[in-house]
Structure formats: C-alpha cells, structure tokens
Motif scaffolding. Sequence first.
Motif, short mmCIF file in Angstrom:
data_model
loop_
_atom_site.label_atom_id
_atom_site.label_comp_id
_atom_site.label_asym_id
_atom_site.label_seq_id
_atom_site.Cartn_x
_atom_site.Cartn_y
_atom_site.Cartn_z
N LEU A 13 4.28 7.99 1.91
CA LEU A 13 3.85 8.76 3.07
C LEU A 13 3.48 10.16 2.59
N GLY A 14 2.18 10.42 2.50
CA GLY A 14 1.70 11.70 2.05
C GLY A 14 1.21 12.56 3.20
N THR A 15 0.86 13.80 2.91
CA THR A 15 0.42 14.69 3.97
C THR A 15 -0.95 14.34 4.51
N THR A 16 -1.80 13.69 3.71
CA THR A 16 -3.13 13.32 4.19
C THR A 16 -3.29 11.84 4.45
N SER A 17 -2.48 11.01 3.79
CA SER A 17 -2.60 9.57 4.01
C SER A 17 -1.30 8.85 3.67
N VAL A 18 -1.21 7.64 4.20
CA VAL A 18 -0.13 6.73 3.86
C VAL A 18 -0.74 5.66 2.97
N LYS A 19 -0.13 5.44 1.82
CA LYS A 19 -0.61 4.44 0.89
C LYS A 19 0.44 3.35 0.76
N LEU A 25 6.67 -8.06 -9.73
CA LEU A 25 7.87 -7.72 -10.48
C LEU A 25 7.56 -7.38 -11.94
N ASP A 26 6.34 -7.70 -12.39
CA ASP A 26 5.90 -7.34 -13.73
C ASP A 26 5.18 -5.98 -13.75
N GLY A 27 5.08 -5.32 -12.57
CA GLY A 27 4.46 -4.00 -12.49
C GLY A 27 2.99 -4.00 -12.11
N ARG A 28 2.38 -5.17 -12.01
CA ARG A 28 0.96 -5.23 -11.63
C ARG A 28 0.79 -4.95 -10.15
N VAL A 29 -0.24 -4.17 -9.81
CA VAL A 29 -0.59 -3.93 -8.40
C VAL A 29 -1.42 -5.12 -7.93
N LEU A 30 -0.91 -5.82 -6.92
CA LEU A 30 -1.56 -7.03 -6.43
C LEU A 30 -2.46 -6.76 -5.23
N ALA A 31 -2.15 -5.72 -4.47
CA ALA A 31 -2.94 -5.35 -3.29
C ALA A 31 -2.63 -3.90 -2.96
N ALA A 32 -3.58 -3.23 -2.31
CA ALA A 32 -3.37 -1.83 -1.94
C ALA A 32 -4.13 -1.52 -0.65
N ALA A 33 -3.62 -0.53 0.08
CA ALA A 33 -4.28 -0.09 1.31
C ALA A 33 -3.92 1.38 1.54
N ARG A 34 -4.76 2.05 2.34
CA ARG A 34 -4.57 3.47 2.64
C ARG A 34 -5.02 3.72 4.07
N ALA A 35 -4.33 4.63 4.76
CA ALA A 35 -4.71 5.03 6.12
C ALA A 35 -4.37 6.50 6.30
N PRO A 36 -5.16 7.24 7.09
CA PRO A 36 -4.85 8.65 7.33
C PRO A 36 -3.51 8.81 8.03
N SER A 37 -2.77 9.85 7.66
CA SER A 37 -1.44 10.05 8.24
C SER A 37 -1.44 11.02 9.42
N PRO A 52 5.10 12.19 13.99
CA PRO A 52 5.69 11.00 13.38
C PRO A 52 5.11 9.69 13.91
N GLU A 53 4.61 9.69 15.14
CA GLU A 53 3.98 8.47 15.65
C GLU A 53 2.70 8.16 14.88
N ALA A 54 2.00 9.19 14.41
CA ALA A 54 0.82 8.96 13.57
C ALA A 54 1.22 8.36 12.23
N TRP A 55 2.36 8.84 11.69
CA TRP A 55 2.86 8.24 10.44
C TRP A 55 3.17 6.76 10.65
N TRP A 56 3.84 6.46 11.76
CA TRP A 56 4.22 5.07 12.03
C TRP A 56 2.98 4.19 12.18
N VAL A 60 2.15 1.02 9.76
CA VAL A 60 1.88 -0.33 10.27
C VAL A 60 0.52 -0.81 9.76
N ALA A 61 -0.48 0.06 9.79
CA ALA A 61 -1.82 -0.33 9.34
C ALA A 61 -1.84 -0.73 7.87
N VAL A 62 -1.20 0.07 7.01
CA VAL A 62 -1.25 -0.27 5.58
C VAL A 62 -0.38 -1.47 5.25
N ALA A 63 0.75 -1.62 5.93
CA ALA A 63 1.59 -2.80 5.69
C ALA A 63 0.85 -4.07 6.08
N ARG A 64 0.17 -4.02 7.22
CA ARG A 64 -0.65 -5.17 7.62
C ARG A 64 -1.78 -5.39 6.63
#
Length: 83
Positions: A13-19, A25-37, A52-56, A60-64
């Motif tokens: 959770l960053g000041t400009t976006s949530v990533k 488990l081997d450290g490889r990034v399998l998927a990624a997403a970003r949304a403005p916070s 905080p509702e914008a963070w939430w 939700v958007a990046v988890a989906r």
Amino acid sequence: MSSRPPAVLAVDLGTTSVKAGLVGLDGRVLAAARAPSGPIMGDRPARAEQDPEAWWAALVAVARGVSEQHVADVVAIAADGHG
C-alpha cells in the motif's frame, strides 16, 4: 487438489498506488496488478491524508486482478504500507 503452484499474495500500500503480486515459493512473480490508492489531501502545508476506503477499494481491485489470472493458489498473505 489444484495443479496450480502455491504462492504468497504480496501487497504494498503506497501513497500513489496499491500493488499486488502472486509470488511463488521459489521467488518468481507469477502475476501482478496495480491500482491508484486515492488522492492525497491536506488542509494545511505539510499535512496530508488519504481516505482508507480508497485504499480498501484499491486493495480489492488488485487482489481480484491477480487472483482472476488463476496462475497459483494463495497459501499466505504478506502486506506492507506507508505510515
């Protein structure tokens, strides 16, 4: 049982976006997403706050976003944020 690999849902959770990423488990990034916070507001100099509702909503958007790629099964969650 799923044939997908296990992964950690990593959230930042960053000041400009949530990533978010699904990290194997081997450290490889399998998927990624970003949304403005959400906008940063302040009623006087050197003072800032965010809704905080914008963070939430962004969380939700990046988890989906990463989970809908169906590349891994989440076995743990790791999160960090500013503060």
